[in-house]
Design a protein around this motif. Sequence first.
Motif, mmCIF file in Angstrom:
data_model
loop_
_atom_site.group_PDB
_atom_site.id
_atom_site.type_symbol
_atom_site.label_atom_id
_atom_site.label_comp_id
_atom_site.label_asym_id
_atom_site.label_seq_id
_atom_site.Cartn_x
_atom_site.Cartn_y
_atom_site.Cartn_z
ATOM 1 N N ASP A 20 8.665 24.510 -33.995
ATOM 2 C CA ASP A 20 9.919 23.969 -33.451
ATOM 3 C C ASP A 20 10.870 25.113 -33.088
ATOM 4 O O ASP A 20 11.894 25.335 -33.744
ATOM 5 C CB ASP A 20 10.547 23.022 -34.475
ATOM 6 N N GLU B 60 3.020 22.186 -34.121
ATOM 7 C CA GLU B 60 3.998 22.575 -33.104
ATOM 8 C C GLU B 60 5.124 23.345 -33.775
ATOM 9 O O GLU B 60 5.789 22.839 -34.687
ATOM 10 C CB GLU B 60 4.567 21.358 -32.376
ATOM 11 N N GLY C 213 7.261 25.562 -25.208
ATOM 12 C CA GLY C 213 6.785 25.012 -26.459
ATOM 13 C C GLY C 213 5.642 25.856 -27.007
ATOM 14 O O GLY C 213 4.771 26.307 -26.255
ATOM 15 N N GLY D 28 14.367 23.568 -31.688
ATOM 16 C CA GLY D 28 15.011 22.485 -32.419
ATOM 17 C C GLY D 28 14.767 21.094 -31.873
ATOM 18 O O GLY D 28 15.480 20.160 -32.255
ATOM 19 N N ARG D 29 13.754 20.914 -31.010
ATOM 20 C CA ARG D 29 13.510 19.575 -30.491
ATOM 21 C C ARG D 29 13.175 18.594 -31.611
ATOM 22 O O ARG D 29 13.707 17.483 -31.652
ATOM 23 C CB ARG D 29 12.360 19.613 -29.474
ATOM 24 N N ILE D 30 12.312 19.027 -32.528
ATOM 25 C CA ILE D 30 11.921 18.140 -33.624
ATOM 26 C C ILE D 30 13.085 17.931 -34.582
ATOM 27 O O ILE D 30 13.347 16.808 -35.036
ATOM 28 C CB ILE D 30 10.698 18.708 -34.354
ATOM 29 N N ARG D 31 13.808 19.012 -34.889
ATOM 30 C CA ARG D 31 14.926 18.885 -35.827
ATOM 31 C C ARG D 31 16.017 17.980 -35.264
ATOM 32 O O ARG D 31 16.608 17.183 -36.001
ATOM 33 C CB ARG D 31 15.487 20.276 -36.154
ATOM 34 N N LEU E 176 7.380 18.073 -38.275
ATOM 35 C CA LEU E 176 7.616 19.419 -38.809
ATOM 36 C C LEU E 176 6.400 19.998 -39.516
ATOM 37 O O LEU E 176 6.365 21.197 -39.796
ATOM 38 C CB LEU E 176 8.801 19.398 -39.786
ATOM 39 N N ARG F 221 2.508 26.039 -29.707
ATOM 40 C CA ARG F 221 1.632 25.231 -30.556
ATOM 41 C C ARG F 221 0.540 26.111 -31.153
ATOM 42 O O ARG F 221 -0.017 26.982 -30.468
ATOM 43 C CB ARG F 221 1.006 24.084 -29.760
ATOM 44 N N THR G 237 18.435 26.043 -32.631
ATOM 45 C CA THR G 237 18.536 24.602 -32.400
ATOM 46 C C THR G 237 19.485 24.379 -31.236
ATOM 47 O O THR G 237 20.682 24.661 -31.338
ATOM 48 C CB THR G 237 19.048 23.886 -33.663
#
Length: 463
Positions: free
Chosen positions: A128, A126, A302, A131-134, A94, A304, A17
């Motif tokens: 993570d 996606e 990223g 840690g972009r989403i977190r 997430l 995916r 993260t």
Amino acid sequence: MRRFAVVLSVAALSACTLGPNYRPPAPSSLQVPDSWYQRSAQESQDLSRWWEQFDDPLLTRLIGEASASNLDLAVASSRLVQARESLVQARAGLVPTVGASGSVGRSVGAGNDRTTFSVGADATWEIDLFGRIRRGIEAAGADAESVWYDREALRVAITAELATNYVQARLTQERLALAREDLAIAEDNLQIAQWRLQAGLVSSLDTEQARAARAQAAAVIPGLEQSFAGATYRIAVLTGRAPGTLTAELGQVKPVPRGPRDVAAGIPADTLRQRPDVRSAERALAAATARIGVAQAQLYPGLRLSGNIGTSAFSLGGLFSAITGTILAGIDQTLFDGGRLRSQLRSQQAATEGALATYRQSVLTALEDVENALAALNAARARQVQLETALEAANNSAILARIQYRSGLTSFDQLLDVESRLVSARDGLASSRADESLALVQLYRALGGGWDANAAPDIRTTR
């Protein structure tokens, strides 16, 4: 396929993260002193229902109605719902996004009529990695907490505003009573001056002065009545009602509510916990810090994962006899964007510095509010002591002046001067007593009273 799944699992588990981990600033870094400059009791005190200390059932009831029915609070609650839904949307990143499709087709031809059935499903996910989403979830959660504190800060402000208008309405009633008494005295003086003129003891100058004094006393009353009406209108709107609906009920004369003699302000560091606006600024700082991680993660690749599964057949029974599917993994990385992503990162870092400055300013403003309220409270009490002495002396002087004027031992000018001082002393003492109550309201608001400071932010979603 199993190896690919294992690789993805390891990548997800080892994901890092990015961005700074938020830590609230320590009070020592916010220039919070150890004690108040204005002296006050230091013990902690529950301020969640401070208005009950004024022992006025009507005030307590009106504040309860405002807390339940105020329309500004309703708007703030709707904003809280929006913030909660933003958190739901952030958390959805997430988990995979799954879709399904199905179709039925009929082909018609020479001896070749047939029906085709097909069903399928697809999914995208996606990973993570950085840690972009977190960090986005962390920012959305802090935003929701900030909005919750904003609503509670509004509740504190509305409670204090209602109490202020209530005190001012009661003060206006007291001043109206004094004004009517002053008018009665002015009418009595006019009658005395007319009698003395008819007896040839004074000139018409005394009667004209008495007429002017009587008119000036009468002119005060309409302004006070307007002030009382305005205060009741504001109280009605604060409780979610139309102006004028509470005027009759509040028109029943009651004294200005008096609060407790001592208020435990605690230590200045308590302000960080008690003031919801300060807590809101701190949560906004946490959200801005988390968004640094969001901006930083965009600089990295990223990953995916996508896939689909489907089948088709000429009959419903044969749909699941042959199933096909694919799974794909893709990595994307921005190689050149003219510095856009790095600019976004620097912009977010600057926004975080601004949020920190805003938080520090909110703390200093809170401390200033408390000091000003304590100073106003001390000043109001000091004025009362002197005004009580002034009222006693002015009342004795007025009694003597009236006796002397009736006996022809003093002029009407001297009587008017003495009675003007009496009017000023009576009004000043009434105002200073109300000022003490208003300063207490100001102090309770400055300390963050009017909400449960021990309550955790309610950011539960509606789902």
